[in-house]
Write a protein that holds these residues in place. Structure first.
Motif, PDB file in Angstrom:
ATOM      1  N   PRO A 144      53.342 -38.161  32.894  1.00 60.89           N
ATOM      2  CA  PRO A 144      54.167 -38.197  31.523  1.00 60.89           C
ATOM      3  C   PRO A 144      55.319 -38.483  31.734  1.00 60.89           C
ATOM      4  N   PRO A 145      56.243 -39.362  30.994  1.00 60.12           N
ATOM      5  CA  PRO A 145      57.582 -39.359  31.165  1.00 60.12           C
ATOM      6  C   PRO A 145      58.277 -38.158  31.107  1.00 60.12           C
ATOM      7  N   ASP A 146      58.239 -37.231  31.632  1.00 54.36           N
ATOM      8  CA  ASP A 146      59.236 -36.143  31.185  1.00 54.36           C
ATOM      9  C   ASP A 146      59.428 -34.583  32.604  1.00 54.36           C
ATOM     10  N   MET A 147      60.886 -35.405  32.687  1.00 56.59           N
ATOM     11  CA  MET A 147      61.285 -35.046  33.870  1.00 56.59           C
ATOM     12  C   MET A 147      61.607 -33.306  34.555  1.00 56.59           C
ATOM     13  N   ASN A 148      61.558 -33.191  33.041  1.00 56.07           N
ATOM     14  CA  ASN A 148      61.523 -31.754  33.100  1.00 56.07           C
ATOM     15  C   ASN A 148      59.853 -30.768  33.355  1.00 56.07           C
ATOM     16  N   LEU A 149      58.895 -31.097  33.496  1.00 55.08           N
ATOM     17  CA  LEU A 149      57.812 -30.878  33.417  1.00 55.08           C
ATOM     18  C   LEU A 149      57.681 -31.413  34.965  1.00 55.08           C
ATOM     19  N   LEU A 150      57.396 -32.143  35.257  1.00 57.00           N
ATOM     20  CA  LEU A 150      58.058 -32.325  37.008  1.00 57.00           C
ATOM     21  C   LEU A 150      58.979 -32.212  38.254  1.00 57.00           C
ATOM     22  N   LYS A 151      60.317 -31.562  37.289  1.00 52.94           N
ATOM     23  CA  LYS A 151      60.949 -31.246  38.335  1.00 52.94           C
ATOM     24  C   LYS A 151      60.244 -29.807  38.387  1.00 52.94           C
ATOM     25  N   GLY A 152      60.099 -29.156  37.294  1.00 55.34           N
ATOM     26  CA  GLY A 152      59.669 -27.968  37.409  1.00 55.34           C
ATOM     27  C   GLY A 152      58.108 -27.541  38.692  1.00 55.34           C
ATOM     28  N   MET A 153      57.420 -28.654  38.820  1.00 57.72           N
ATOM     29  CA  MET A 153      56.545 -28.650  39.684  1.00 57.72           C
ATOM     30  C   MET A 153      56.828 -28.923  40.797  1.00 57.72           C
ATOM     31  N   VAL A 154      58.022 -29.201  40.472  1.00 59.63           N
ATOM     32  CA  VAL A 154      58.310 -29.360  42.439  1.00 59.63           C
ATOM     33  C   VAL A 154      58.883 -28.700  43.051  1.00 59.63           C
ATOM     34  N   ARG A 155      60.118 -27.751  42.040  1.00 57.93           N
ATOM     35  CA  ARG A 155      60.224 -26.294  42.354  1.00 57.93           C
ATOM     36  C   ARG A 155      59.327 -25.408  42.957  1.00 57.93           C
ATOM     37  N   ASP A 156      58.367 -25.437  41.135  1.00 61.43           N
ATOM     38  CA  ASP A 156      57.067 -24.728  42.575  1.00 61.43           C
ATOM     39  C   ASP A 156      56.291 -24.771  43.645  1.00 61.43           C
ATOM     40  N   ILE A 157      56.273 -26.081  43.744  1.00 64.06           N
ATOM     41  CA  ILE A 157      55.457 -26.336  45.433  1.00 64.06           C
ATOM     42  C   ILE A 157      56.045 -26.656  45.997  1.00 64.06           C
ATOM     43  N   ALA A 158      57.934 -26.954  46.208  1.00 67.96           N
ATOM     44  CA  ALA A 158      58.386 -25.955  47.491  1.00 67.96           C
ATOM     45  C   ALA A 158      58.527 -24.424  47.268  1.00 67.96           C
ATOM     46  N   TYR A 159      58.750 -23.625  46.186  1.00 62.98           N
ATOM     47  CA  TYR A 159      59.540 -21.934  46.838  1.00 62.98           C
ATOM     48  C   TYR A 159      58.915 -21.408  45.639  1.00 62.98           C
ATOM     49  N   ARG A 160      58.444 -21.284  44.681  1.00 62.58           N
ATOM     50  CA  ARG A 160      57.770 -20.183  43.913  1.00 62.58           C
ATOM     51  C   ARG A 160      57.040 -19.855  43.917  1.00 62.58           C
ATOM     52  N   ASN A 161      55.304 -20.707  43.867  1.00 58.41           N
ATOM     53  CA  ASN A 161      54.444 -20.866  43.660  1.00 58.41           C
ATOM     54  C   ASN A 161      54.146 -19.796  45.208  1.00 58.41           C
ATOM     55  N   ALA A 162      54.795 -20.161  46.543  1.00 55.77           N
ATOM     56  CA  ALA A 162      54.746 -19.072  47.333  1.00 55.77           C
ATOM     57  C   ALA A 162      55.172 -17.620  47.122  1.00 55.77           C
ATOM     58  N   VAL A 163      55.957 -18.055  46.601  1.00 57.80           N
ATOM     59  CA  VAL A 163      56.651 -16.180  46.619  1.00 57.80           C
ATOM     60  C   VAL A 163      55.348 -15.635  45.182  1.00 57.80           C
ATOM     61  N   ALA A 164      55.811 -15.834  44.306  1.00 54.67           N
ATOM     62  CA  ALA A 164      54.359 -15.403  43.768  1.00 54.67           C
ATOM     63  C   ALA A 164      53.280 -14.616  44.208  1.00 54.67           C
ATOM     64  N   PHE A 165      52.590 -16.213  44.894  1.00 54.78           N
ATOM     65  CA  PHE A 165      51.265 -15.800  45.678  1.00 54.78           C
ATOM     66  C   PHE A 165      50.943 -14.906  46.753  1.00 54.78           C
ATOM     67  N   PHE A 166      51.962 -15.080  47.830  1.00 59.35           N
ATOM     68  CA  PHE A 166      51.875 -14.110  49.166  1.00 59.35           C
ATOM     69  C   PHE A 166      52.118 -12.434  48.375  1.00 59.35           C
ATOM     70  N   GLY A 167      53.394 -12.314  47.660  1.00 62.87           N
ATOM     71  CA  GLY A 167      53.490 -11.454  47.410  1.00 62.87           C
ATOM     72  C   GLY A 167      54.599 -10.004  47.909  1.00 62.87           C
ATOM     73  N   MET A 168      55.319 -10.751  49.288  1.00 61.19           N
ATOM     74  CA  MET A 168      56.254 -10.699  49.975  1.00 61.19           C
ATOM     75  C   MET A 168      57.516 -10.837  49.315  1.00 61.19           C
ATOM     76  N   PRO A 169      58.514 -10.411  49.426  1.00 59.99           N
ATOM     77  CA  PRO A 169      59.958 -10.690  48.106  1.00 59.99           C
ATOM     78  C   PRO A 169      60.403 -11.381  49.312  1.00 59.99           C
ATOM     79  N   ALA A 170      61.298 -12.282  48.779  1.00 59.63           N
ATOM     80  CA  ALA A 170      62.515 -13.083  49.744  1.00 59.63           C
ATOM     81  C   ALA A 170      63.585 -12.837  49.736  1.00 59.63           C
ATOM     82  N   ALA A 171      64.361 -13.219  50.235  1.00 61.96           N
ATOM     83  CA  ALA A 171      65.421 -12.585  50.156  1.00 61.96           C
ATOM     84  C   ALA A 171      66.704 -13.537  49.277  1.00 61.96           C
ATOM     85  N   ALA A 172      67.471 -12.315  48.436  1.00 64.57           N
ATOM     86  CA  ALA A 172      67.604 -13.056  47.525  1.00 64.57           C
ATOM     87  C   ALA A 172      69.005 -13.347  47.591  1.00 64.57           C
TER      88      ALA A 172
END
Length: 471
Positions: A443-471
């Motif tokens: 779907p041509p929803d760039m906000n949806l796709l940007k959220g997806m790539v941000r999640d895969i790049a960083y946010r999913n790992a932060v949530a999954f591993f449970g080890m806080p990253a540096a602020a």
């Protein structure tokens, strides 16, 4: 795209569509959560600096060593005692032969992103690049590289017997990046090599302060070290195996193998499998009890060249891809832990491309417990850590699982210069999504796709591993 003498100098490198370029801008803004590396924690604690480009670039990099050998470079100029510049020059002479090998991209990404050098490396440019890079090295250190690449978290790979003093030093003084140990008890499985296992048991006994003369004591000492890693902030274990060992043997069978190894008697193949399987289930239970993530790196054929192993030792660039049967043993292992109610979160990595679909499908058989992507099909690893391998992994996960829940890329590297590999992965991911969008598959929803790539790049790992990253 416009043509550049060095493709990686093109801001649109790998980004074949307008959508891919817009998505990559979102991905590139995210920090790096590098949950699996072989970076030495003592080099982070001591903020290591390097004398020259050969030392920081070629030291310990078995990918480059393999390529140099394939180009006829003598061992003296690979791992031997040749002058550092002569080693670098030998690699530069190899570069024109590396076209279409991932090292061509990796090498030029490192030169560009670390040193700002966009000249193509070959024999003629080598003197200029050597001089320019070495002039900059005086201002470059391990910690400065982590800061430059916005690395919020590093997971190292650590033996249970390690005292983790360097991790304590990093935690006490800080370095702008959170650094956590990962528990890797591979040596505990070496009952086929009593000459290796017995001294490791002695080290474990000293580290844990628990008598390991009995199998119960051995298990208690492993638990104590696991708890020590937990108190140091770790929530991550790791295992490098040819294959999984199924449901494992009984405790009685495992104890018999342990006792025999203590006497210097190697185990038979069947007994060894029972022993290793029992311990792997035990390790899984420890991870589940403490809420950890377990990583399984499966499938390499290690040390097939016995002469090279004898002369140079392990991890020097001679390992290969195994064709071991994987799925039945792995399924039995996961099911045993699930049946006991002790299946931890996991990341499964395969080294043989034929196992992509079986691994990804098996992950889907053990999801649940309210955890997004509880069993992860891990990123392209080792020989699959390149454009084709990463695309195969992304495509397979997309077909059989939920790509949006993927925990993303890792370096799996001993080099502080390897962080452009995260960029490489992110560019490829955005290329794939951008091409799908232009083909009318998304779907041509760039906000949806940007959220997806941000999640895969960083946010999913932060949530999954449970080890806080540096602020």
């Amino acid at each position: 795209m416009p043509r550049f003498a060095n493709p990686v100098a093109n801001p649109a490198f790998l980004l074949s569509t307008d959508a891919a370029r817009e998505l990559y801008a979102a991905a590139a803004a995210e920090p790096i959560y590098d949950y699996h590396t072989h970076l030495p924690p003592e080099e982070i604690a001591g903020d290591r600096r390097w004398a020259n480009l050969a030392e920081v670039w070629l030291g310990g990099d078995h990918y480059k060593w393999r390529a140099m050998r394939a180009n006829g470079v003598p061992e003296s100029h690979v791992t031997g005692q040749a002058d550092p510049y002569e080693k670098f020059l030998a690699y530069a002479r190899t570069m024109p032969r590396l076209l279409r090998n991932p090292l061509w991209h990796w090498t030029h990404l490192e030169l560009s992103r670390v040193f700002g050098i966009d000249e193509v490396l070959d024999e003629s440019s080598a003197p200029r690049i050597w001089k320019a890079a070495n002039e900059q090295l005086a201002g470059i250190s391990a910690r400065s590289l982590l800061k430059r690449f916005n690395v919020a978290m590093v997971g190292t790979t650590d033996d249970p017997c390690d005292d983790l003093a360097h991790h304590a030093e990093i935690a006490a003084h800080g370095c702008g990046t959170r650094v956590y140990p990962a528990f890797r008890p591979d040596k505990a499985l070496a009952a086929d090599r009593p000459d290796l296992l017995r001294p490791w048991i002695d080290r474990l006994q000293a580290a844990a302060g628990i008598d390991c003369s009995s199998f119960d004591g051995f298990l208690a000492a492993i638990d104590a070290r696991h708890d020590h890693f937990h108190r140091m902030g770790s929530r991550l274990s790791d295992h490098g195996l040819n294959h999984a060992f199924g449901r494992g043997g009984t405790k009685h069978e495992a104890a018999a193998v342990f006792d025999a190894a203590r006497r210097g008697e190697p185990a038979s193949a069947a007994a060894l499998n029972a022993y290793r399987g029992f311990l792997m289930v035990y390790f899984g239970e420890l991870d589940a009890r403490r809420g950890w993530v377990k990583q399984l790196h499966l499938g390499p054929l290690r040390n097939p060249n016995s002469r090279a192993l004898r002369d140079l030792g392990p991890d020097t660039g001679f390992d290969s891809i195994g064709d071991f049967p994987q799925i039945e043993g792995l399924a039995g292992y996961l099911d045993e832990l699930e049946s006991r109610g002790h299946l931890p979160k996991m990341v499964l990595y395969n080294i043989n491309q034929r196992d992509n679909y079986p691994f990804a499908a098996l992950c889907g058989s053990f999801q649940g417990d309210g955890v997004r992507g509880k069993i992860q099909f891990g990123s392209g690893w080792w020989f699959l850590d390149q454009l084709d391998g990463m695309r195969w992994q992304i495509d397979t996960l997309s077909q059989l699982g939920l790509l949006a829940n993927f925990v993303g890329m890792l370096t799996d590297s001993r080099s502080f210069l390897s962080y452009p590999r995260h960029e490489y992965f992110r560019r490829l991911l955005c290329r794939i999504l951008g091409e799908d969008l232009e083909a009318g598959l998304l779907p041509p929803d760039m906000n949806l796709l940007k959220g997806m790539v941000r999640d895969i790049a960083y946010r999913n790992a932060v949530a999954f591993f449970g080890m806080p990253a540096a602020a």
